[in-house]
Scaffold this motif. Sequence first.
Motif, mmCIF file in Angstrom:
data_model
loop_
_atom_site.group_PDB
_atom_site.id
_atom_site.type_symbol
_atom_site.label_atom_id
_atom_site.label_comp_id
_atom_site.label_asym_id
_atom_site.label_seq_id
_atom_site.Cartn_x
_atom_site.Cartn_y
_atom_site.Cartn_z
ATOM 1 N N LYS A 128 0.599 -1.046 0.201
ATOM 2 C CA LYS A 128 -0.113 -0.006 0.008
ATOM 3 C C LYS A 128 0.673 1.285 0.029
ATOM 4 C CE LYS A 128 -0.374 0.067 5.213
ATOM 5 N NZ LYS A 128 -1.477 0.302 6.315
ATOM 6 N N ASN A 129 2.165 1.218 0.088
ATOM 7 C CA ASN A 129 3.032 2.389 -0.060
ATOM 8 C C ASN A 129 2.806 2.936 -1.278
ATOM 9 O OD1 ASN A 129 4.219 1.797 2.353
ATOM 10 N ND2 ASN A 129 5.714 0.267 1.607
ATOM 11 N N PRO A 130 2.862 4.329 -1.453
ATOM 12 C CA PRO A 130 2.803 5.235 -2.590
ATOM 13 C C PRO A 130 3.905 4.892 -3.674
ATOM 14 C CG PRO A 130 3.684 6.406 -0.796
ATOM 15 C CD PRO A 130 3.414 5.331 -0.283
ATOM 16 N N VAL A 131 5.174 4.395 -3.381
ATOM 17 C CA VAL A 131 6.103 4.076 -4.406
ATOM 18 C C VAL A 131 6.530 2.817 -4.168
ATOM 19 C CG1 VAL A 131 6.489 6.490 -5.152
ATOM 20 C CG2 VAL A 131 8.003 5.432 -3.185
ATOM 21 N N PRO A 132 6.813 1.931 -5.111
ATOM 22 C CA PRO A 132 6.826 2.304 -6.443
ATOM 23 C C PRO A 132 5.400 1.922 -6.930
ATOM 24 C CG PRO A 132 7.856 0.021 -6.315
ATOM 25 C CD PRO A 132 7.603 0.727 -4.856
ATOM 26 N N SER A 133 5.201 2.871 -8.008
ATOM 27 C CA SER A 133 3.753 2.575 -8.640
ATOM 28 C C SER A 133 3.880 2.469 -10.093
ATOM 29 C CB SER A 133 3.134 3.957 -8.232
ATOM 30 O OG SER A 133 3.636 4.939 -8.722
ATOM 31 N N GLY A 134 2.703 3.035 -10.954
ATOM 32 C CA GLY A 134 2.711 2.794 -12.366
ATOM 33 C C GLY A 134 3.649 3.381 -13.082
ATOM 34 N N GLY A 135 4.193 4.586 -12.569
ATOM 35 C CA GLY A 135 5.410 5.250 -13.161
ATOM 36 C C GLY A 135 6.580 4.381 -13.370
ATOM 37 N N GLY A 136 6.928 3.891 -12.082
ATOM 38 C CA GLY A 136 8.128 2.890 -12.052
ATOM 39 C C GLY A 136 8.003 1.659 -13.033
ATOM 40 N N VAL A 137 6.790 1.060 -12.988
ATOM 41 C CA VAL A 137 6.454 -0.040 -13.944
ATOM 42 C C VAL A 137 6.581 0.337 -15.313
ATOM 43 C CG1 VAL A 137 4.723 -1.548 -14.665
ATOM 44 C CG2 VAL A 137 4.974 -1.186 -12.418
ATOM 45 N N THR A 138 6.228 1.568 -15.811
ATOM 46 C CA THR A 138 6.466 2.084 -17.236
ATOM 47 C C THR A 138 7.869 2.140 -17.476
ATOM 48 O OG1 THR A 138 6.193 4.305 -16.720
ATOM 49 C CG2 THR A 138 4.242 3.112 -17.391
ATOM 50 N N ALA A 139 8.580 2.754 -16.468
ATOM 51 C CA ALA A 139 10.169 2.889 -16.679
ATOM 52 C C ALA A 139 10.692 1.637 -16.714
ATOM 53 C CB ALA A 139 10.566 3.577 -15.675
ATOM 54 N N SER A 178 9.532 -1.155 -17.823
ATOM 55 C CA SER A 178 8.842 -1.890 -19.176
ATOM 56 C C SER A 178 9.939 -1.366 -20.101
ATOM 57 C CB SER A 178 7.481 -1.386 -19.289
ATOM 58 O OG SER A 178 6.550 -2.064 -18.412
ATOM 59 N N ALA A 179 10.216 -0.052 -20.219
ATOM 60 C CA ALA A 179 11.160 0.471 -21.094
ATOM 61 C C ALA A 179 12.542 -0.102 -21.166
ATOM 62 C CB ALA A 179 10.946 2.250 -20.959
ATOM 63 N N SER A 180 13.068 -0.332 -19.685
ATOM 64 C CA SER A 180 14.316 -0.641 -19.633
ATOM 65 C C SER A 180 14.391 -2.157 -20.327
ATOM 66 C CB SER A 180 14.815 -0.721 -18.187
ATOM 67 O OG SER A 180 13.993 -1.585 -17.313
ATOM 68 N N LEU A 181 13.346 -2.956 -19.936
ATOM 69 C CA LEU A 181 13.343 -4.386 -20.321
ATOM 70 C C LEU A 181 13.212 -4.425 -21.806
ATOM 71 C CD1 LEU A 181 10.607 -5.872 -17.797
ATOM 72 C CD2 LEU A 181 13.060 -6.305 -17.917
ATOM 73 N N ALA A 182 12.552 -3.436 -22.522
ATOM 74 C CA ALA A 182 12.526 -3.355 -23.853
ATOM 75 C C ALA A 182 13.860 -3.087 -24.723
ATOM 76 C CB ALA A 182 11.345 -2.320 -24.389
ATOM 77 N N PHE A 183 14.791 -2.245 -24.022
ATOM 78 C CA PHE A 183 15.955 -1.875 -24.453
ATOM 79 C C PHE A 183 16.936 -2.977 -24.277
ATOM 80 C CE2 PHE A 183 14.777 2.830 -23.439
ATOM 81 C CZ PHE A 183 15.093 3.197 -24.723
ATOM 82 N N SER A 184 16.706 -3.818 -23.210
ATOM 83 C CA SER A 184 17.583 -4.844 -22.889
ATOM 84 C C SER A 184 17.352 -5.793 -23.738
ATOM 85 C CB SER A 184 17.247 -5.539 -21.491
ATOM 86 O OG SER A 184 17.866 -4.523 -20.433
ATOM 87 N N LEU A 185 16.010 -6.111 -24.329
ATOM 88 C CA LEU A 185 15.639 -7.085 -25.293
ATOM 89 C C LEU A 185 16.529 -6.660 -26.762
ATOM 90 C CD1 LEU A 185 12.124 -8.332 -24.734
ATOM 91 C CD2 LEU A 185 14.006 -9.643 -24.521
ATOM 92 N N ALA A 186 16.294 -5.486 -27.021
ATOM 93 C CA ALA A 186 17.023 -5.013 -28.203
ATOM 94 C C ALA A 186 18.318 -5.244 -28.261
ATOM 95 C CB ALA A 186 16.550 -3.621 -28.461
ATOM 96 N N LEU A 187 18.825 -4.971 -27.192
ATOM 97 C CA LEU A 187 20.228 -5.064 -26.945
ATOM 98 C C LEU A 187 20.765 -6.892 -27.325
ATOM 99 C CD1 LEU A 187 21.090 -2.724 -24.101
ATOM 100 C CD2 LEU A 187 22.251 -2.777 -26.460
ATOM 101 N N MET A 188 19.913 -7.625 -26.795
ATOM 102 C CA MET A 188 20.181 -9.226 -26.838
ATOM 103 C C MET A 188 20.039 -9.187 -28.185
ATOM 104 S SD MET A 188 18.009 -12.198 -25.287
ATOM 105 C CE MET A 188 16.845 -12.150 -26.796
ATOM 106 N N VAL A 189 19.110 -8.763 -28.987
ATOM 107 C CA VAL A 189 19.047 -9.291 -30.363
ATOM 108 C C VAL A 189 19.974 -8.696 -31.155
ATOM 109 C CG1 VAL A 189 17.380 -8.969 -32.477
ATOM 110 C CG2 VAL A 189 16.395 -9.473 -30.197
ATOM 111 N N GLY A 190 20.573 -7.515 -30.675
ATOM 112 C CA GLY A 190 21.772 -6.907 -31.494
ATOM 113 C C GLY A 190 22.856 -7.698 -31.304
#
Length: 224
Positions: A35-46, A48-60
């Motif tokens: 129930k703590n205010p952080v982390p929340s959706g903002g952290g999840v979106t960030a 998510s983006a870091s995971l996407a960058f990592s997958l792109a790097l893996m394929v690279g």
Amino acid sequence: MDKNRDLTKKESISGERPSPGKETIAEFLEALSSKNPVPSGGGVTAISASLAFSLALMVGNLTLGKKKYAHYEDRLKIRMQEWEEGRTVALRLAKEDEEAFMPLAKAYALPKETEEEKEIYRERMEECLDYASYVPLQLLKLCAETAKSLKELAEEGSKLAISDVGIAAGLFLTAMRGSALNVKINTNLMQNEERKKEREEAVEEALKQCELLEQTVREVEKRI
């Protein structure tokens, strides 16, 4: 904007939870589900983006050095440097999202009995809403700027790992649409109409790149 950012960054987050990127997945999920205010959706979106960058790097990395993709290698090396930098920025924005939210949460609790208190409340809220909408907008723009290079990876990268490019595109879409929601939930309360319009127009412009990410998913489906 810098003044507001300096102001909020000085207000630390209580507790001993590790910074995003330094905690385990289990620790992050446990904190997220509390129930703590952080982390929340903002952290999840960030994240998510870091995971996407990592997958792109893996394929690279799976594409580099293969004769079949030699024509793409020089461009790919440049893209991989961009993705590495993007991942670093995304993780930083996960932390900044927390730093932006905590002062806003405190501002909501300010007294509003007298006219003077009301004025202090309005000024403080406007400062906090400004920064709280600024952070997700930066993440949204970061993902939007990556859409073109990810589509290129879907077209030129190793076919053996092409499904991971599609997954990365999906994660970027999640990060972008989530960030757009996080901008708008804050701009919706802003009194500065000019700044509100500026932020919301920037959101709409960045979201145009979602179509490129959707095309990336379709390109992946064709290559599988």
